[in-house]
Scaffold this motif. Structure first.
Motif: not given
Length: 192
Positions: A126-138, A143-148, A152-160
């Protein structure tokens, strides 16, 4: 998990010289349901609850010791949270003082136990998603997955640079141990 792992501190308490008004003020200013009453040595001698406040006259100089509930149940720092939950339910208690060598060191409230029910990975997600939503807006694009604690953040990135920024944002969330990024496979043209 033990009381020491979930207890709240520092503890707001009222000493035996306090009045009902002092105790009611402590409850309302801090949003607590109960506040421990301690003697001059810091030992818990009673508990003052919202119910005690409703029964007493908060306008006068009534001593808190005349309105507090006694005897008070306490738990040790190594008491298992399941045992604490059972005691709270059986005794209709809102909170229990945590006492070590007779001295008040913390409080375990119902909300502290409820936090245990929410897995830490869910809180991190929830914390990571919230920050990414603030950064990316709408345009939620990851996608965010957390294990222990490993994110892991998956998706399209504009650049490095965006990859670095997204990873840095994720690392600011408490409990994150590592951050991995996975770019979505390149899209093929021709489809709309």
């Amino acid at each position: 998990m033990r009381a020491r792992d979930v207890m709240s501190r520092p503890v707001i308490s009222v000493d035996t010289r306090g009045t009902v008004r002092d105790a009611v003020t402590a409850l309302t200013e801090h949003g607590f349901a109960t506040v421990p009453v301690v003697d001059e040595d810091g030992r818990v001698i009673g508990i003052f609850s919202e119910s005690d406040g409703l029964r007493a006259d908060p306008h006068g100089r009534t001593p808190v010791t005349s309105a507090m509930t006694t005897p008070v149940e306490v738990v040790a720092p190594d008491t298992d949270v399941a045992s604490i939950a059972e005691r709270m339910l059986a005794g209709h208690l809102r909170a229990l003082p945590v006492v070590e060598e007779g001295l008040l060191i913390g409080m375990v409230a119902r909300r502290d136990l409820l936090r245990v029910l929410v897995r830490e990975d869910d809180v991190i997600t929830g914390g990571v998603r919230g920050l990414l939503d603030q950064y990316a807006g709408t345009r939620r694009q990851w996608s965010v997955e957390v294990h222990e604690g490993a994110v892991t953040i998956s998706g399209d990135f504009a650049d490095d640079a965006e990859k670095s920024l997204v990873a840095a944002l994720a690392r600011t969330v408490a409990g994150v141990t590592t951050v991995g990024l996975t770019a979505s496979p390149a899209r093929t043209g021709g489809e709309d």
